[in-house]
Design a protein around this motif. Structure first.
Motif, PDB file in Angstrom:
ATOM      1  N   PHE A 149       0.835  -1.203   0.000  1.00  0.00           N
ATOM      2  CA  PHE A 149       0.000   0.000   0.000  1.00  0.00           C
ATOM      3  C   PHE A 149       0.870   1.254   0.000  1.00  0.00           C
ATOM      4  N   CYS A 150       1.935   1.252   0.797  1.00  0.00           N
ATOM      5  CA  CYS A 150       2.829   2.408   0.829  1.00  0.00           C
ATOM      6  C   CYS A 150       3.528   2.591  -0.522  1.00  0.00           C
ATOM      7  N   LEU A 151       3.946   1.486  -1.137  1.00  0.00           N
ATOM      8  CA  LEU A 151       4.552   1.581  -2.471  1.00  0.00           C
ATOM      9  C   LEU A 151       3.553   2.106  -3.496  1.00  0.00           C
ATOM     10  N   ALA A 152       2.313   1.642  -3.409  1.00  0.00           N
ATOM     11  CA  ALA A 152       1.281   2.119  -4.329  1.00  0.00           C
ATOM     12  C   ALA A 152       1.014   3.610  -4.108  1.00  0.00           C
ATOM     13  N   ALA A 153       0.979   4.030  -2.848  1.00  0.00           N
ATOM     14  CA  ALA A 153       0.764   5.449  -2.546  1.00  0.00           C
ATOM     15  C   ALA A 153       1.930   6.279  -3.067  1.00  0.00           C
ATOM     16  N   TRP A 154       3.146   5.791  -2.872  1.00  0.00           N
ATOM     17  CA  TRP A 154       4.333   6.493  -3.351  1.00  0.00           C
ATOM     18  C   TRP A 154       4.315   6.600  -4.879  1.00  0.00           C
ATOM     19  N   ASN A 155       3.968   5.486  -5.533  1.00  0.00           N
ATOM     20  CA  ASN A 155       3.881   5.480  -6.994  1.00  0.00           C
ATOM     21  C   ASN A 155       2.808   6.451  -7.476  1.00  0.00           C
ATOM     22  N   TYR A 156       1.647   6.408  -6.852  1.00  0.00           N
ATOM     23  CA  TYR A 156       0.554   7.297  -7.229  1.00  0.00           C
ATOM     24  C   TYR A 156       0.959   8.757  -7.010  1.00  0.00           C
ATOM     25  N   GLN A 157       1.644   9.012  -5.916  1.00  0.00           N
ATOM     26  CA  GLN A 157       2.109  10.362  -5.607  1.00  0.00           C
ATOM     27  C   GLN A 157       3.123  10.822  -6.658  1.00  0.00           C
ATOM     28  N   SER A 158       4.023   9.924  -7.065  1.00  0.00           N
ATOM     29  CA  SER A 158       5.039  10.268  -8.082  1.00  0.00           C
ATOM     30  C   SER A 158       4.391  10.569  -9.414  1.00  0.00           C
ATOM     31  N   ILE A 159       3.410   9.750  -9.789  1.00  0.00           N
ATOM     32  CA  ILE A 159       2.719   9.946 -11.064  1.00  0.00           C
ATOM     33  C   ILE A 159       1.907  11.242 -11.034  1.00  0.00           C
ATOM     34  N   SER A 160       1.226  11.492  -9.919  1.00  0.00           N
ATOM     35  CA  SER A 160       0.393  12.687  -9.854  1.00  0.00           C
ATOM     36  C   SER A 160       1.243  13.961  -9.783  1.00  0.00           C
ATOM     37  N   ALA A 161       2.496  13.830  -9.322  1.00  0.00           N
ATOM     38  CA  ALA A 161       3.386  14.984  -9.294  1.00  0.00           C
ATOM     39  C   ALA A 161       3.843  15.347 -10.698  1.00  0.00           C
ATOM     40  N   VAL A 162       3.919  14.356 -11.586  1.00  0.00           N
ATOM     41  CA  VAL A 162       4.347  14.568 -12.971  1.00  0.00           C
ATOM     42  C   VAL A 162       3.230  15.175 -13.796  1.00  0.00           C
ATOM     43  N   ASP A 163       1.984  14.783 -13.502  1.00  0.00           N
ATOM     44  CA  ASP A 163       0.830  15.245 -14.297  1.00  0.00           C
ATOM     45  C   ASP A 163       0.622  16.709 -14.200  1.00  0.00           C
TER      46      ASP A 163
END
Length: 141
Positions: free
Chosen positions: A127-141
């Motif tokens: 879950f933490c990895l998924a949150a980190w990944n989602y956060q990284s992707i949303s920071a790029v958008d």
């Protein structure tokens, strides 16, 4: 999360298979408050499963990204703590540093130490990895 929810619902409906692997599960089976806890945790697990799906689907059109991130990090940390707690208490029990109080059994302690604890810990990490990944992707958008 959906598999764990199904287990909670099965036990809430009176199923007993596997209940002895849960701390005090068999001793509390049939108690109305325990059944309510099983229903409640089952619904929480369904929400956790939907949250996991929301991190990999385009559901942020309906749910604000900041809310998904807070929920995902929160669930991840709670699962890490929950799994870690199982493993620490189990290790202390397995080594004899602490003993059972009340009707707890060795079976449930062993399962919580070597199955449920690591499983919830792994879920928290994912879950933490998924949150980190989602956060990284949303920071790029």
């Amino acid at each position: 999360m959906f598999v764990f929810a199904a287990m909670s619902f099965y036990w809430a409906l009176g199923g007993t298979t596997g209940l002895n692997t849960v701390s005090l599960g068999q001793e509390l089976a049939g108690e109305s408050w325990f059944i309510m806890v099983l229903w409640f945790t089952g619904f929480l697990k369904v929400i956790g499963g939907l949250l996991a799906l929301a991190l990999v689907r385009a559901w942020d059109r309906w749910i604000p990204r900041w809310l998904l991130l807070i929920a995902a990090w929160g669930v991840g940390v709670v699962l890490l703590l929950h799994g870690g707690d199982f493993m620490v208490q189990g290790a202390l029990t397995e080594t004899g540093i602490i003993s059972f109080s009340g009707p707890a059994t060795w079976t449930s302690a062993h399962w919580q130490t070597f199955v449920w604890g690591p499983w919830w810990l792994l879920g928290g990490l994912i879950f933490c990895l998924a949150a980190w990944n989602y956060q990284s992707i949303s920071a790029v958008d």
